[in-house]
Design a protein around this motif. Structure first.
Motif, PDB file in Angstrom:
ATOM      1  N   ASP A  45      41.860 -50.861 -99.812  1.00  0.00           N
ATOM      2  CA  ASP A  45      40.673 -51.425-100.610  1.00  0.00           C
ATOM      3  C   ASP A  45      40.572 -52.205-101.734  1.00  0.00           C
ATOM      4  N   TYR A  46      41.763 -51.685-102.978  1.00  0.00           N
ATOM      5  CA  TYR A  46      41.608 -52.318-103.495  1.00  0.00           C
ATOM      6  C   TYR A  46      42.452 -54.356-104.191  1.00  0.00           C
ATOM      7  N   TYR A  95      38.815 -56.028-102.178  1.00  0.00           N
ATOM      8  CA  TYR A  95      38.163 -55.814-103.732  1.00  0.00           C
ATOM      9  C   TYR A  95      38.625 -57.394-104.106  1.00  0.00           C
TER      10      TYR A  95
END
Length: 204
Positions: A7-8, A12
């Motif tokens: 996710d990061y 992201y």
């Protein structure tokens, strides 16, 4: 692990690049501030398990010599910052991007080659696609997106189905159609051969 790595670090930061390298100074400042804040909280959560590595990375943020991660406050949940709708929409966008990347790879289409999307489905969901057009443009080189509730599938196009939305990608100018037909026929023959092999084992 999935949050940090997938996710990061993956999504992201990938999404953030367009704002980091864009012309909007305020958007750039905001996205970098959020990225740094998330990283700081990640380090705090990891600190009990990998104290030496987290303290070393934390040192790059310190404002003075006494600013150690061990002295920082534990992260707290802020329910105002949680939005199931935004999370659902972004997961939808990420699923489409991943599917397009996989399709390009399978069809030997260069990742840098521009494509067009024709989407069929409810306005509520296709609106999410249109609102995030920049991400599709930056990450999978989508040039044009058209969305309809009802439309015939364009000729010579490949289909992706994600969250009840049909996404058609016209292939006429992207690949050799006859070559692709031969590839799929070879694939079918390979699957049929495997099936026959399994059937013989079952029948024995």
């Amino acid at each position: 692990y999935n949050f940090i790595w997938k996710d990061y670090c993956d999504w992201y930061i990938e999404f953030a690049k367009s704002r980091i390298y864009g012309l909007d100074a305020e958007a750039k400042e905001t996205v970098i501030a959020i990225a740094v804040d998330i990283l700081k909280n990640i380090l705090k959560l990891l600190h009990p398990y990998t104290p030496f590595i987290t303290e070393e990375i934390w040192s790059y943020f310190q404002l003075n010599e006494s600013d150690f991660i061990i002295n920082s406050t534990w992260p707290e949940v802020d329910n105002k910052m949680i939005s199931n709708k935004v999370e659902e929409d972004m997961n939808f966008v990420m699923s489409i991007i991943s599917a397009i990347r996989n399709l390009k790879s399978e069809l030997n289409i260069s990742p840098k080659k521009e494509i067009n999307l024709v989407c069929r489905g409810s306005e509520l969901k296709t609106k999410v696609i249109l609102n995030n057009k920049k991400y599709f443009s930056d990450l999978v080189k989508v040039d044009d997106i058209r969305c309809f509730e009802k439309i015939e599938k364009p000729e010579k196009s490949s289909t992706l189905v994600i969250n009840d939305i049909e996404i058609f990608i016209p292939l006429a100018d992207l690949i050799d159609i006859n070559k692709e037909i031969n590839r799929l026929q070879d694939k079918m023959q390979d699957y049929e051969g495997r099936m026959n092999s399994v059937k013989k084992k079952i029948n024995n």
